[in-house]
Design an enzyme around this catalytic site. Structure first.
Site, mmCIF file in Angstrom:
data_model
loop_
_atom_site.group_PDB
_atom_site.id
_atom_site.type_symbol
_atom_site.label_atom_id
_atom_site.label_comp_id
_atom_site.label_asym_id
_atom_site.label_seq_id
_atom_site.Cartn_x
_atom_site.Cartn_y
_atom_site.Cartn_z
ATOM 1 N N ASP A 10 0.852 -1.209 0.000
ATOM 2 C CA ASP A 10 0.000 0.000 0.000
ATOM 3 C C ASP A 10 0.885 1.256 0.000
ATOM 4 O OD1 ASP A 10 -0.829 0.599 3.529
ATOM 5 O OD2 ASP A 10 0.925 -0.421 2.643
ATOM 6 N N ASP A 15 6.656 1.284 1.812
ATOM 7 C CA ASP A 15 6.382 0.254 0.805
ATOM 8 C C ASP A 15 7.190 0.551 -0.462
ATOM 9 O OD1 ASP A 15 3.771 1.028 2.358
ATOM 10 O OD2 ASP A 15 3.397 -1.023 1.709
ATOM 11 N N ASN A 40 -2.471 2.867 3.389
ATOM 12 C CA ASN A 40 -1.927 4.196 3.711
ATOM 13 C C ASN A 40 -2.726 5.312 3.027
ATOM 14 O OD1 ASN A 40 0.264 3.404 5.352
ATOM 15 N ND2 ASN A 40 1.389 2.754 3.516
ATOM 16 N N THR A 126 3.048 -6.020 2.671
ATOM 17 C CA THR A 126 3.534 -4.922 3.518
ATOM 18 C C THR A 126 2.432 -3.900 3.805
ATOM 19 O OG1 THR A 126 4.254 -3.629 1.595
ATOM 20 C CG2 THR A 126 5.881 -5.135 2.590
ATOM 21 N N PHE A 168 -0.876 -0.410 12.399
ATOM 22 C CA PHE A 168 -1.763 0.049 11.331
ATOM 23 C C PHE A 168 -2.246 -1.086 10.423
ATOM 24 C CE2 PHE A 168 -3.691 3.109 8.594
ATOM 25 C CZ PHE A 168 -3.447 2.703 7.283
ATOM 26 N N ASN A 169 -1.349 -1.899 9.876
ATOM 27 C CA ASN A 169 -1.766 -2.930 8.913
ATOM 28 C C ASN A 169 -2.766 -3.897 9.537
ATOM 29 O OD1 ASN A 169 -0.134 -1.863 6.913
ATOM 30 N ND2 ASN A 169 1.591 -3.237 7.376
ATOM 31 N N HIS A 242 9.769 0.522 8.168
ATOM 32 C CA HIS A 242 9.030 -0.724 8.400
ATOM 33 C C HIS A 242 9.159 -1.738 7.252
ATOM 34 C CE1 HIS A 242 7.009 1.421 11.690
ATOM 35 N NE2 HIS A 242 6.679 2.364 10.829
ATOM 36 N N ASP A 243 8.560 -1.436 6.111
ATOM 37 C CA ASP A 243 8.322 -2.453 5.081
ATOM 38 C C ASP A 243 9.582 -3.040 4.448
ATOM 39 O OD1 ASP A 243 5.340 -0.684 4.005
ATOM 40 O OD2 ASP A 243 5.628 -2.199 5.549
HETATM 41 O O1 RIB Z 1 2.555 0.326 10.794
HETATM 42 C C1 RIB Z 1 3.429 0.451 9.698
HETATM 43 C C2 RIB Z 1 2.808 -0.126 8.475
HETATM 44 O O2 RIB Z 1 1.612 0.581 8.156
HETATM 45 C C3 RIB Z 1 3.703 0.021 7.227
HETATM 46 O O3 RIB Z 1 3.445 -1.033 6.358
HETATM 47 C C4 RIB Z 1 3.246 1.319 6.629
HETATM 48 O O4 RIB Z 1 3.467 1.382 5.220
HETATM 49 C C5 RIB Z 1 1.765 1.243 6.900
HETATM 50 O O5 RIB Z 1 1.171 0.455 5.879
HETATM 51 CA CA CA Z 2 2.773 -0.545 4.055
#
Ligand code: RIB
Ligand code: CA
Length: 314
Positions: A10, A15, A40, A126, A168-169, A242-243
């Site tokens: 996303d 990402d 996102n 991701t 979040f994901n 993160h990703d």
């Molecule tokens: O919490 C971080 C995640 O949420 C990452 O994948 C970021 O791109 C968002 O999607």
């Molecule tokens: Ca992401």
């Protein structure tokens, strides 16, 4: 031996960097396709952003598919306050050179996995897990062709980043996350506990910028923008990246430490929806369904990122 992967994402700056890292590793990774999901930012932006990364990476051999525009059950939540209106601020947005593929991402994932003849495919989600869950529910037989799922999502000691108790994901689509964690396929789970150790500090960003290619400069620009939210929120000296941890694990797993655990996802409580209950100490008696990644060699990660991004300068 080249590993075949499907990246489901996303974009979102992190990402986007994961895509640029994977695209640079073209002798180690065969990107069978990129599938996109709402997260996102809405789907029409995540798919466009993924196609733009293909252009920046010069990968006109990689096709991009659009998937689900909303979670399985809950209403979509997005994160423009973190990623900006475009999802990849501050990059200049241009029309991607190649069209979006017309096939739905879920159907592409199912068809690719049912038809693969030269070895398994690794799924690398991701973003919210809506596409992956939909593919599993639609055709469970696809899991015979998946060797592992290497995902970014969840949190244990780090608590939540988009609610007090959910990453979040997982929060966007907890029902999809439940389907994936219960599917029985080996999972490598990269949660906030590890990604918060991998910080894009100013010196690391300058090291990337100095590579000079369009991909490297775009990475540096995106990280500088993406950093500000978490640096203000957490008081960190750099923003968590993160990703790309998922792709880095594929390229150099020894950069990370993990432990087999049960990971379960809260789907009913409104207060804690998306919470990942990581049974790190084996208390619950629930089956160990994931490798929970809890430590990273951050310096080694950025050495790897620079090493692969440098390939765009050749
Ligand atoms: O919490 C971080 C995640 O949420 C990452 O994948 C970021 O791109 C968002 O999607
Ligand atoms: Ca992401």
């Amino acid at each position: 031996m080249t590993r075949k992967i499907i990246i489901d994402c996303d974009p979102g700056q992190d990402d986007a960097v994961a895509l640029l890292l994977a695209f640079a590793a073209n002798s180690e990774l065969e990107v069978v396709g990129v599938t996109t999901v709402a997260g996102n930012v809405p789907l029409e932006l995540t798919e466009r952003n993924a196609r733009l990364m293909c252009d920046i990476a010069g990968r006109d051999d990689v096709d991009v598919y659009a998937g689900c525009s909303r979670p399985l059950v809950r209403s979509l939540i997005t994160a423009e306050k973190v990623h900006g209106r475009t999802g990849i601020d501050p990059l200049q947005i241009r029309q991607p050179s190649r069209p979006l593929k017309s096939q739905h991402a879920v159907d592409f994932i199912v068809d690719s996995l049912l038809s693969t003849e030269d070895g398994p495919i690794t799924l690398v989600p991701t973003g919210p897990l809506t596409n992956i869950a939909m593919a599993i529910v639609k055709e469970p037989a696809i899991l015979d062709a998946v060797d592992k799922i290497v995902l970014m999502g969840g949190a244990m000691r780090e608590a939540g980043n988009h609610s007090p108790s959910a990453e979040f994901n997982m929060l966007v689509d907890p029902h999809a996350a439940h389907v994936v964690f219960e599917c029985g396929t080996p999972i490598i789970a990269m949660g906030l506990d590890v990604t918060h150790q991998v910080l894009s500090t100013p010196d690391r960003i300058e090291r990337i910028r100095a590579l000079g290619s369009e991909a490297a400069v775009a990475t540096a620009d995106m990280l500088e923008f993406y950093n500000r939210h978490d640096m203000e929120k957490y008081g960190m000296h750099g923003g968590p990246l993160h990703d790309p941890c998922t792709v880095a694990w594929l390229l150099k797993p020894e950069l990370f430490k993990s432990k087999r655990c049960n990971v379960a996802v809260e789907t009913t409580s409104e207060l804690t929806a998306g919470h990942t209950a990581v049974d790190f100490w084996g208390i619950s008696g629930r089956p160990e369904n994931a490798e929970w990644v809890y430590e990273a060699d951050a310096a080694g990660f950025y050495d790897l990122l620079v090493e692969y991004l440098e390939r765009y300068s050749r």
